[in-house]
Design a protein around this motif. Structure first.
Motif: not given
Ligand SMILES: [Zn+2]
Length: 349
Positions: A126-130, A137-140
């Motif tokens: 649910n985190a893309f594009p981060g 998680t945002e970095q992943l």
């Protein structure tokens, strides 16, 4: 000495404040034939994590195909399938390059958490594009988007039902109308994958809207992208590991990246197409009962199950809002308001 101390402090601040994007080299996919395992180190300043990535470069030139498992760490058949593929793939037979992420969310995997990364409580899918300097998680998401999706021609994100989900195996893609040749390619790879069910989702987001999902991020970037869903209820089913591996080989053979013969769908002569979905949400928290399983056919208005309170009093019945086939459903007793209880797939407008 004071200057040296200041330099050391600045150096430490640099590493504390900056995430992976500023402090390490990019994923190299252009080296000569062979295998290279890479670990991307991530930190948000107080917590650390990592992303394992393997690059397999074939003896002959060809496209770059990426596959990723474990975006949800409790979905085991995709993870086990990629472990087996890492052992099996022969670079002498490979034309082009494979980028393999065997477990994208190692924290969820080792901590056995459903859906979210325990370090920040966020769902990677649910985190893309981060964000390069965001939470872990945002970095992943940012790392997968920038290092893998940006360097690939084909992107395959492999999921299954999570530990609470009963799921019918299927392959899926976004029906993005404004890049018809990429969408046709995703459809063709889906048809050749060997899955009995091919699901397409409507694609309605704009160019700058967050894509949220990994393979939607790849679709948004104009890359041929697909996802597999196979596995359920927190176990490793050998048949689902096998169906994932078959699909990967079929796709690589179809793209002329690997030698072999395509193995067709198992139980239908042609796949069943489901181009529309209805999501039944949990109306209220409670204990869920249903006789239905994934793959079951339902009719509009049919009672699909019911929810009770902790004393066993029936609170509400669940009614099918449409006819179709159950792609996935909650497969365990606890349910919480607004969770997806059933996803019903059907064909037509
Ligand atoms: Zn998943």
């Amino acid at each position: 000495m004071k200057i040296i101390r200041q330099i050391i402090v600045l150096f430490l601040m640099f590493f504390a404040l900056n995430s992976y994007a500023q402090v390490r080299a990019r994923l190299v996919v252009s080296e000569g034939p062979g295998r290279k395992d890479t670990i991307f180190r991530l930190t948000d300043g107080s917590q650390q994590s990592y992303l394992p990535v393997t690059v397999l470069k074939g003896r002959k030139e060809g496209p770059v195909f990426s596959m990723i498992a474990g975006i949800h760490g409790y979905e085991y058949p995709p993870i086990v399938a990629l472990q087996e593929l890492l052992k099996e793939i022969d670079i002498n037979q490979l034309k082009g390059t494979l980028i393999v992420v065997p477990i994208a969310n190692v924290e969820a995997f080792y901590n056995r958490t459903l859906f979210v990364n325990p370090l920040d409580g966020k769902n990677l899918n649910n985190a893309f594009p981060g964000a390069a300097s965001g939470t872990i998680t945002e970095q992943l998401a940012h790392c997968i988007s920038n290092e893998i999706i940006d360097q690939t021609d084909f992107f395959l994100d492999i999921h299954g039902g999570d530990a609470s989900e009963d799921l019918l195996p299927f392959v899926c893609y976004y029906d993005r109308k404004d890049i018809p040749e990429k969408t046709a390619q995703a459809k063709e790879l889906s048809e050749k994958s060997g899955f009995d069910y091919v699901v397409s989702y409507p694609y309605t987001i704009g160019a700058t809207e967050p894509a949220k999902y990994a393979f939607k991020q790849a679709t948004q970037k104009g890359i041929t992208a697909l996802s597999i869903e196979a596995g359920k209820l927190g176990t490793v089913q050998p048949e689902n590991v096998a169906v994932i591996k078959k699909a990967v080989y079929n796709m690589l053979i179809q793209l002329n990246m690997y030698e072999g013969k395509i193995k067709p769908v198992s139980s239908h002569k042609t796949p069943v197409y489901l181009n529309n979905q209805t999501y039944v949400k949990v109306p209220q928290k409670g204990i869920f009962y249903s006789e239905f399983k994934s793959g079951g056919k339902v009719k509009n208005g049919q009672i699909l199950g019911y929810i009770t309170d902790e004393f066993g009093n029936k609170l509400t019945e669940i009614v099918a809002p449409t006819s179709g086939i159950i792609l996935y459903k909650v497969g365990t007793p606890p349910v919480n308001k607004d969770e997806t209880l059933f996803c019903i797939g059907y064909n037509g407008g």
